[in-house]
Design an enzyme around this catalytic site. Structure first.
Site, PDB file in Angstrom:
ATOM      1  N   ASN A   9       0.864  -1.183   0.000  1.00 44.80           N
ATOM      2  CA  ASN A   9       0.000   0.000   0.000  1.00 44.80           C
ATOM      3  C   ASN A   9       0.902   1.234   0.000  1.00 44.80           C
ATOM      4  OD1 ASN A   9      -1.807   2.046   0.510  1.00 44.80           O
ATOM      5  ND2 ASN A   9      -2.339   1.365   2.589  1.00 44.80           N
ATOM      6  N   TRP A  10       1.014   1.854  -1.156  1.00 42.55           N
ATOM      7  CA  TRP A  10       1.950   2.991  -1.273  1.00 42.55           C
ATOM      8  C   TRP A  10       1.401   4.263  -0.641  1.00 42.55           C
ATOM      9  CZ3 TRP A  10       3.993   2.824  -7.045  1.00 42.55           C
ATOM     10  CH2 TRP A  10       4.623   1.577  -7.259  1.00 42.55           C
ATOM     11  N   LYS A  11       0.130   4.286  -0.311  1.00 43.17           N
ATOM     12  CA  LYS A  11      -0.497   5.494   0.251  1.00 43.17           C
ATOM     13  C   LYS A  11      -0.249   6.691  -0.677  1.00 43.17           C
ATOM     14  CE  LYS A  11      -0.241   3.294   4.692  1.00 43.17           C
ATOM     15  NZ  LYS A  11      -0.196   3.405   6.136  1.00 43.17           N
ATOM     16  N   HIS A  98      -9.533   1.086   4.836  1.00 46.58           N
ATOM     17  CA  HIS A  98      -8.262   1.282   5.545  1.00 46.58           C
ATOM     18  C   HIS A  98      -8.501   2.217   6.729  1.00 46.58           C
ATOM     19  CE1 HIS A  98      -4.208   2.587   6.467  1.00 46.58           C
ATOM     20  NE2 HIS A  98      -3.805   1.484   5.866  1.00 46.58           N
ATOM     21  N   GLU A 100      -6.943   4.647   7.794  1.00 51.27           N
ATOM     22  CA  GLU A 100      -6.769   6.079   7.484  1.00 51.27           C
ATOM     23  C   GLU A 100      -8.015   6.644   6.809  1.00 51.27           C
ATOM     24  OE1 GLU A 100      -3.036   5.568   5.430  1.00 51.27           O
ATOM     25  OE2 GLU A 100      -2.121   5.032   7.347  1.00 51.27           O
ATOM     26  N   GLU A 170      -5.359  -4.958  10.511  1.00 53.08           N
ATOM     27  CA  GLU A 170      -4.346  -3.920  10.700  1.00 53.08           C
ATOM     28  C   GLU A 170      -4.630  -3.174  12.000  1.00 53.08           C
ATOM     29  OE1 GLU A 170      -2.406  -2.753   6.734  1.00 53.08           O
ATOM     30  OE2 GLU A 170      -4.125  -1.459   7.025  1.00 53.08           O
ATOM     31  N   GLY A 176       2.314   2.401  10.681  1.00 54.46           N
ATOM     32  CA  GLY A 176       3.248   3.517  10.524  1.00 54.46           C
ATOM     33  C   GLY A 176       3.945   3.925  11.811  1.00 54.46           C
ATOM     34  N   SER A 216       3.335  -1.958  10.213  1.00 54.20           N
ATOM     35  CA  SER A 216       4.783  -1.947  10.403  1.00 54.20           C
ATOM     36  C   SER A 216       5.461  -3.280  10.078  1.00 54.20           C
ATOM     37  CB  SER A 216       5.137  -1.492  11.828  1.00 54.20           C
ATOM     38  OG  SER A 216       4.686  -0.170  12.046  1.00 54.20           O
ATOM     39  N   GLY A 237       2.791  -1.065   4.268  1.00 52.41           N
ATOM     40  CA  GLY A 237       2.829   0.339   3.888  1.00 52.41           C
ATOM     41  C   GLY A 237       4.260   0.791   3.628  1.00 52.41           C
ATOM     42  N   GLY A 238       4.864   1.418   4.623  1.00 46.17           N
ATOM     43  CA  GLY A 238       6.184   2.031   4.479  1.00 46.17           C
ATOM     44  C   GLY A 238       7.213   1.133   3.803  1.00 46.17           C
TER      45      GLY A 238
HETATM   46  P1  PGA Z   1       2.754   0.402   7.557  1.00 42.60           P
HETATM   47  O1  PGA Z   1       1.310   0.572   6.903  1.00 42.60           O
HETATM   48  O2  PGA Z   1       3.318  -0.891   7.035  1.00 42.60           O
HETATM   49  O3  PGA Z   1       3.521   1.598   7.119  1.00 42.60           O
HETATM   50  O4  PGA Z   1       2.544   0.350   9.043  1.00 42.60           O
HETATM   51  C1  PGA Z   1       0.457  -0.538   6.719  1.00 42.60           C
HETATM   52  C2  PGA Z   1      -0.858  -0.086   6.147  1.00 42.60           C
HETATM   53  O5  PGA Z   1      -1.341   0.973   6.571  1.00 42.60           O
HETATM   54  O6  PGA Z   1      -1.440  -0.736   5.253  1.00 42.60           O
END
Ligand code: PGA
Length: 254
Positions: A9-11, A98, A100, A170, A176, A216, A237-238
């Site tokens: 997930n590149w956000k 998600h 977010e 998640e 994050g 994470s 994500g990251g």
């Molecule tokens: P993260 O994000 O790996 O940066 O914690 C995961 C996600 O939000 O899908």
């Protein structure tokens, strides 16, 4: 059959050139170094879906996801993207719900259900995210929250529809933050999700549902997380923005 999946997930990150470089590096590393059975799903921002589709179309292990769609099929909704649009530019998957989106955009269960139904209508596999906040975990409400997020969205779907859903657990406190759930914490919630799906739709549906862990995930935490019996991969994500790191995460899957 339950699939193993590594999803990135590149956000809201990267520009087009960076996105193209990341995809080229990833396809090369994974094609050269990985012979397992996992699917790799990349979720770039909307503007990069079509160029990404071109770079990925000859790589059958790779699939493309959008990070969101709107709740309506089409019309006067300035700034939004529909299920049909993402499908027409090559997306086969879409992240839905998600944390977010829930937190910053106030997405409700009704909206998430509408989005899932639109995905299914256009042949897109939804990746439905659930997860508790830190305060919910600390007050012992983890399972209650997960149950609500599952019941109020997934359990309003038919068995055939649920068979097309990928679930991502998640924990919000792990996204994050650099704080990964321990493999035991994650496994416990994954087993719970599988159990409630089994109670509602039967063991064969539950058995075939891929449940990904997100929060994470790194190349060093992935192997132990992915070795848990109910963890079928990751939503990353990251670490999915770094080709070497994400390739190692993919390689942690059998
Ligand atoms: P993260 O994000 O790996 O940066 O914690 C995961 C996600 O939000 O899908």
């Amino acid at each position: 059959m339950r699939k193993k999946i590594a999803a990135g997930n590149w956000k809201m990150n990267l520009d087009l050139t960076q996105a193209q470089t990341l995809i080229s590096e990833l396809t090369q590393m994974i094609n050269d170094e990985y012979s397992g059975s996992a699917e790799v799903v990349l979720a770039p921002p909307f503007p990069f879906l079509y160029p990404a589709h071109h770079l990925l179309k000859n790589h059958s292990r790779f699939h493309l996801a959008a990070q969101n769609i709107y709740t309506k099929e089409s019309g006067a909704y300035t700034g939004e993207c529909s299920a049909q649009m993402i499908q027409s530019v090559g997306a086969s998957h879409c992240i839905i719900g998600h944390s977010e989106r829930r937190q910053y955009f106030g997405e409700s269960h009704d909206q998430l259900l509408a989005k899932i139904r639109l995905c299914l209508r256009f042949g897109i596999y939804p990746i439905y995210c659930v997860g508790e906040t830190l305060s919910a975990r600390e007050s012992g409400k983890t399972f209650e929250v997960i149950q609500q997020q599952t019941e109020q969205v997934l359990f309003l779907l038919t068995e055939d529809e649920v068979r097309k859903i990928i679930v991502a657990y998640e924990p919000v406190w792990a996204i994050g933050t650099g704080k990964t759930a321990t493999p035991q914490q994650a496994q416990e919630v994954h087993a719970f999700i599988r159990r409630i799906i089994s109670e509602k739709y039967g063991a064969s549906v539950a058995d075939e549902t891929s449940i990904l862990y997100g929060g994470s995930v790194t190349a060093s935490s992935a192997p132990e997380l992915f070795s848990q019996p109910d963890i079928d991969g990751g939503l990353v994500g990251g670490a999915s923005l770094k080709s070497r790191e994400f390739a190692e995460i993919v390689k942690a899957l059998p």
